[in-house]
Design an enzyme around this catalytic site. Sequence first.
Site, mmCIF file in Angstrom:
data_model
loop_
_atom_site.group_PDB
_atom_site.id
_atom_site.type_symbol
_atom_site.label_atom_id
_atom_site.label_comp_id
_atom_site.label_asym_id
_atom_site.label_seq_id
_atom_site.Cartn_x
_atom_site.Cartn_y
_atom_site.Cartn_z
ATOM 1 N N CYS A 170 45.595 28.522 41.609
ATOM 2 C CA CYS A 170 46.732 29.441 41.485
ATOM 3 C C CYS A 170 47.285 29.681 42.893
ATOM 4 O O CYS A 170 46.692 29.246 43.882
ATOM 5 C CB CYS A 170 46.239 30.754 40.903
ATOM 6 S SG CYS A 170 44.980 31.499 41.961
ATOM 7 N N HIS A 188 35.866 31.835 44.473
ATOM 8 C CA HIS A 188 34.592 31.554 43.816
ATOM 9 C C HIS A 188 34.533 30.111 43.330
ATOM 10 O O HIS A 188 34.679 29.836 42.141
ATOM 11 C CB HIS A 188 34.371 32.523 42.650
ATOM 12 C CG HIS A 188 33.965 33.886 43.093
ATOM 13 N ND1 HIS A 188 34.134 35.013 42.321
ATOM 14 C CD2 HIS A 188 33.369 34.312 44.232
ATOM 15 C CE1 HIS A 188 33.670 36.061 42.982
ATOM 16 N NE2 HIS A 188 33.219 35.667 44.144
ATOM 17 N N HIS A 244 31.900 42.959 40.402
ATOM 18 C CA HIS A 244 32.760 41.857 40.840
ATOM 19 C C HIS A 244 33.434 42.309 42.138
ATOM 20 O O HIS A 244 33.867 43.457 42.240
ATOM 21 C CB HIS A 244 33.803 41.528 39.767
ATOM 22 C CG HIS A 244 34.593 40.296 40.099
ATOM 23 N ND1 HIS A 244 35.659 40.315 40.976
ATOM 24 C CD2 HIS A 244 34.450 38.999 39.714
ATOM 25 C CE1 HIS A 244 36.141 39.081 41.105
ATOM 26 N NE2 HIS A 244 35.422 38.267 40.335
ATOM 27 N N CYS A 283 46.836 38.699 36.077
ATOM 28 C CA CYS A 283 47.851 37.917 36.781
ATOM 29 C C CYS A 283 48.383 36.763 35.919
ATOM 30 O O CYS A 283 47.778 36.388 34.909
ATOM 31 C CB CYS A 283 47.294 37.398 38.095
ATOM 32 S SG CYS A 283 46.183 36.015 37.882
ATOM 33 N N GLU A 290 36.288 41.942 43.351
ATOM 34 C CA GLU A 290 37.634 42.524 43.213
ATOM 35 C C GLU A 290 37.550 43.993 42.788
ATOM 36 O O GLU A 290 38.293 44.838 43.277
ATOM 37 C CB GLU A 290 38.462 41.725 42.195
ATOM 38 C CG GLU A 290 39.883 42.267 42.104
ATOM 39 C CD GLU A 290 40.719 41.618 41.014
ATOM 40 O OE1 GLU A 290 40.575 40.404 40.790
ATOM 41 O OE2 GLU A 290 41.510 42.345 40.383
ATOM 42 N N SER A 304 32.817 32.533 38.851
ATOM 43 C CA SER A 304 34.276 32.641 38.784
ATOM 44 C C SER A 304 34.672 33.378 37.507
ATOM 45 O O SER A 304 34.520 32.870 36.395
ATOM 46 C CB SER A 304 34.885 31.236 38.808
ATOM 47 O OG SER A 304 36.197 31.267 38.293
ATOM 48 N N ASN A 320 37.602 34.208 36.188
ATOM 49 C CA ASN A 320 38.634 33.635 35.308
ATOM 50 C C ASN A 320 38.134 32.389 34.584
ATOM 51 O O ASN A 320 38.547 32.116 33.460
ATOM 52 C CB ASN A 320 39.954 33.433 36.059
ATOM 53 C CG ASN A 320 39.930 32.220 36.936
ATOM 54 O OD1 ASN A 320 40.222 31.126 36.482
ATOM 55 N ND2 ASN A 320 39.553 32.385 38.202
#
Length: 313
Positions: free
Chosen positions: A16, A45, A129, A200, A131, A228, A230
């Site tokens: 991305c 990640h 996580h 996102c 984030e 990861s 996502n």
Amino acid sequence: MPKKITIHLASPRGFCAGVDRAIEIVKKTIIKYGTPVYVRHEIVHNKYVVEDLKKQGVIFVEDLNEIKDKTRPVIFSAHGVPKSVPEAAKLEKIFFIDATCPLVSKVHREAEQLNKNNFQILLIGHANHPEVIGTMGQLPKNSVHLIETKEEAEFYKHNNKKKLAYITQTTLSVEDTAEIISLLKKKFPEIQGPKREDICYATTNRQLAVKKIAPLCDIIYVIGSKNSSNSLRLVEVAKRSGCKNVFLVDSKEESEIENILECKNIGITSGASAPEKLIHDLINKIKNKNEVEVREIKVANEKVSFKLPKILN
Ligand code: SF4
């Protein structure tokens, strides 16, 4: 005789704009300042990306205290960091460059604004996580309440007089998050959410694409690392959308192609931090022993790109 196989290739997949930018920041920092360059936490990640950057002179650390030479540049990863991290770096006169994805920074700013306007903030996301740690760390302790599941949303009690608002991690399952939000809205009709949603574009598009290929596939490989977020969500979405055999693999080495001889339809996608090279390696491995037709199924065009920090221009 070679076996006929159709590969259903999800699109969009892989890198991305935020991951692209973060890796570019590391590479440009190496060019401008030489090596070693420190990166706090995995820049993104993905095992392959991390190992490749190590070979180019990057030293990965989890904490600023691990940095041996504090005259060298330090880069903060795409996931974002709590405010205490740049503050500590400034105190120690460490030169740092922030590779936080602008879409994560957007959530940080939302949190700050809501806190300023005296909202009780609910953050929908996964505990531990980076984030989530970074987003919660934008504000003083206990300013943000983490909601991980529908059950937690159901049992949340709003015990203060503050207005209520929610924000989310950027890489969640679109469907699970929608369910949590709808539950919260039912319980607290006044709750406010972000103007533009926090999950996102890249997370949303990759989930839409895998959803589309899942019913066509006997087996799906999601290329991505185990940490990861996502990529893990892509596995869940693929399973939920009709494919029972879904595997998260770091690279072609982990895909046991010999075991899939019964499969005529193989799905392939990759998380937002997985390089396209790994996709091609896997396709070539399947092509080795079989007659393969690759069908790309595209659900969105992505044209997002983010500017690099000025210091690297
Ligand atoms: S997955 Fe989304 S939020 Fe995360 S780096 Fe990529 S664009 Fe940014």
